[in-house]
Scaffold this active site. Structure first.
Site, PDB file in Angstrom:
ATOM      1  N   ARG A 140      23.299  26.783  20.889  1.00  0.00           N
ATOM      2  CA  ARG A 140      24.270  26.329  21.900  1.00  0.00           C
ATOM      3  C   ARG A 140      23.638  26.173  23.274  1.00  0.00           C
ATOM      4  NH1 ARG A 140      27.191  31.559  24.267  1.00  0.00           N
ATOM      5  NH2 ARG A 140      26.016  33.165  23.200  1.00  0.00           N
ATOM      6  N   SER A 146      30.520  29.455  27.771  1.00  0.00           N
ATOM      7  CA  SER A 146      29.976  29.886  26.481  1.00  0.00           C
ATOM      8  C   SER A 146      29.264  28.761  25.736  1.00  0.00           C
ATOM      9  CB  SER A 146      31.102  30.429  25.596  1.00  0.00           C
ATOM     10  OG  SER A 146      31.719  31.541  26.211  1.00  0.00           O
ATOM     11  N   GLU A 190      43.170  22.173  22.883  1.00  0.00           N
ATOM     12  CA  GLU A 190      42.162  21.347  22.213  1.00  0.00           C
ATOM     13  C   GLU A 190      42.719  20.038  21.677  1.00  0.00           C
ATOM     14  OE1 GLU A 190      42.825  24.547  21.484  1.00  0.00           O
ATOM     15  OE2 GLU A 190      41.118  25.510  22.472  1.00  0.00           O
ATOM     16  N   PHE A 214      38.168  26.519  17.212  1.00  0.00           N
ATOM     17  CA  PHE A 214      39.172  25.788  17.981  1.00  0.00           C
ATOM     18  C   PHE A 214      39.069  24.284  17.750  1.00  0.00           C
ATOM     19  CE2 PHE A 214      38.313  29.651  20.708  1.00  0.00           C
ATOM     20  CZ  PHE A 214      39.276  30.405  20.051  1.00  0.00           C
ATOM     21  N   ARG A 255      26.119  31.035  18.068  1.00  0.00           N
ATOM     22  CA  ARG A 255      26.157  31.953  19.203  1.00  0.00           C
ATOM     23  C   ARG A 255      24.866  32.746  19.405  1.00  0.00           C
ATOM     24  NH1 ARG A 255      27.738  37.385  19.108  1.00  0.00           N
ATOM     25  NH2 ARG A 255      28.114  38.243  21.190  1.00  0.00           N
TER      26      ARG A 255
END
Lengths: 278, 315
Positions: free
Chosen positions: B13, B40, B61, B86, B169
């Protein structure tokens, strides 16, 4: 554009032709959405002939205003109007919903040219229109606008309110939500199935500039409302028109049976007689 | 000659924001939309450079995806960023607003898979690849490391049509220390071998390479294919793997029955069915560190190696 819509009589003549096309198309296809097409006919006819910046000869003109048909089941009125305005021949309307046609049951972006969004699942048009509007602003297209037509049943969808919140947050002046409040949704009257009233207070609370309780079949009222909307600054504008589902055909008016059902042979004949020019 | 120090582990990411900045500076007409997770996903770095081209839609979203489609319909290349779970929330919008009109919306979703870890089951997407791969017109890509992540984002920016890119992540080892080898729609062979092929994506690629090293010590030579593009799938590489090695393992951080495993099996069933074994997720996860979460699902080098032994035994 060669279509004469300058006088009230000429504009009224256009709305009668569009309504006849709508009934003919749904009767011919034995399927399609008559009631919500007839309730939106006057709203769309005034918009397309007097306000929308568009060019049937150049349907992909980048700076055009975008008309977003969020109630994407009401393709009959949209196709009929586009044909009358010269986007394609009215002869093609007979192919509606038939195999191989460009005139699909629900709206497809670019098919035929003049259709500017894909729709069918309700509730997405206002979001899509917001994206278009913010892009127009980013690109400095000062004369361009976005008009989104929604149904009142559609106001049940949560995404509509996500878009309402975001449009006010981004101060999306030049984004116009036009609500065709005919009071009937798929199964029944909106007040029975899912009341979303008071719509005007809701949009106002979300930060929109709102004009409500407008007669959605009085051509002069519609014209004045659109003109007023164009003068508003600093926020998106919501116009809530009271309309009659099935408007123009006596036995379809206010009748939940004609949301998505075609007329019988006898009903078709009666409807066309009622919609004939005087 | 001295060897350069190994690059520090990094999360896939982390490439997102810096790559979008570079691509826009290089002349790509990018707009970035965000649903309150820009810190994030790293997309907020783009906002710091180009605030007028970064639009936040809040925790909403569905609206974000349809609005992204609107931007795309006006000619922009739009990167939409959120977490993978999401992104699943907006499936209908991805279907009707993006996939059907085939618009240039590039959904880059971070925190894919069980390696999201401590946040637990609701935050661990194990269905996203299935959902996005089910949409006609969508490209679906999963980078194996931060270097490949940058290459995939660049491919998404420069290739017409919708994309789903799943990033992760945790900070994980860099595989492509000499630069990316990514080519859209093509598997990359990280190691050749004649006994079995391990097809992997995402964080399982590095584990597949380690598994292959363990297998080599036992006398089993494994080919390792990094299947970074899941849609369109590199069927030719799978056919060659089946013909050359006669056994295939598919390893992924996702449900096997709807993920890369299912798609590889579908591709080979009519072409050259060979013994296949699958390493993946079969249930919802729970809170743990990212590496513990992978271990709990058997997504380890040993888990991959054991599947390879089974596949070889069935030849």
């Amino acid at each position: 554009m060669t279509l004469a819509t300058e006088t009230p009589a000429e504009l009224a003549g256009l709305t009668r032709r569009v309504r006849r096309h709508v009934v003919q198309m749904v009767y011919g296809a034995k399927s399609g959405h008559i009631g919500g097409s007839l309730s939106a006919t006057d709203l769309m006819s005034v918009l397309y002939t007097k306000f929308l910046r568009h060019d049937p000869e150049n349907p992909f003109w980048h700076e055009r205003d975008r008309f977003i048909m969020s109630k994407g089941h009401c393709t009959p009125v949209h196709y009929a109007l586009l044909a009358e305005l010269g986007y394609f021949s009215t002869d093609e309307l007979a192919t509606f919903r038939r195999k191989g046609t460009r005139l699909q049951g629900h709206s497809i972006l670019g098919k035929p040219p003049g259709v500017d969004n894909t729709a069918g699942a309700l509730g997405m048009g206002l979001s899509f229109g917001l994206g278009l509007r913010l892009a127009q602003r980013l690109q400095g297209l000062e004369d361009s606008r976005v008009w989104v037509l929604m149904g009142d049943g559609e106001q049940n969808e949560g995404q509509v309110w996500e878009a309402a919140m975001a449009a006010a947050h981004h101060r999306a002046e030049g984004l116009f939500a036009v609500i065709d409040r005919n009071g009937i949704q798929n199964d029944d009257f909106t007040k029975t199935t899912m009341s979303s009233e008071p719509l005007d207070e809701k949009y106002r609370a979300f930060g929109w500039t709102v004009l409500s309780d407008l007669d959605g079949h009085d051509l002069k009222t519609i014209e004045q409302a659109y003109s007023w909307a164009l003068d508003q600054r600093g926020a998106p504008v919501c116009l809530i028109f009271d309309t009659v589902k099935g408007k123009g055909v006596s036995f379809m008016e206010h009748n939940p049976s004609f949301h998505g059902a075609p007329p019988s042979d006898d009903e078709f004949k009666t409807a066309m007689a009622e919609l004939a020019d005087a | 000659m001295t060897t350069a120090p190994a690059p520090a582990p990094a999360a896939t990411r982390e490439a997102v924001g810096p790559t979008l900045i570079r691509l826009h500076q290089a002349g790509n007409d990018l707009v970035v939309v965000d649903a309150d997770l820009g810190k994030s996903t790293s997309a907020r770095k783009f906002r710091d450079e180009f605030p007028e081209r970064f639009f936040t839609f809040g925790v909403a979203e569905q609206n974000m995806i349809s609005a992204a489609a609107g931007f795309a319909a006006m000619g922009h290349t739009v990167f939409a960023t959120t977490f993978a779970v999401f992104a699943e929330h907006a499936f209908d919008q991805l279907r009707m607003s993006v996939a059907q009109p085939n618009l240039d919306v590039k959904l880059v979703a971070s925190h894919g898979g069980v390696s999201t870890g401590e946040d637990g089951a609701s935050a661990q997407s194990i269905e996203d690849i299935a959902a996005m791969s089910s949409l006609p017109n969508f490209h679906v890509c999963v980078p194996a490391d931060v270097v490949e992540s940058e290459a995939i984002i660049e491919a998404a920016a420069t290739t017409p049509g919708p994309f789903y890119v799943r990033t992760a992540r945790p900070k994980t080892p860099v595989i492509y220390t000499d630069g990316a080898r990514f080519e859209l729609g093509k598997a990359h062979m990280l190691r050749d071998g004649g006994d079995v092929t391990i097809v992997a994506c995402g964080l399982l690629v590095e584990r597949a390479v380690t598994a292959a090293e363990h297998l080599a010590a036992e006398g089993i030579e494994a080919r390792v294919l990094n299947m970074a593009t899941i849609r369109p799938l590199d069927v030719a590489a799978l056919e060659a793997a089946a013909a050359d090695t006669g056994a295939i393992v598919v390893a992924e951080e996702h449900l096997n029955h709807t993920g890369l495993a299912a798609m590889c099996a579908h591709a080979l069933a009519t072409r050259n069915p060979v013994p296949m074994e699958f390493v993946g997720v079969d249930r919802y996860g729970e809170s743990a560190t990212w590496s513990e979460a992978l271990e709990m699902m058997g997504l380890t080098p040993e888990g991959v190696a054991q599947a390879a032994r089974q596949a070889v035994a069935r030849k």
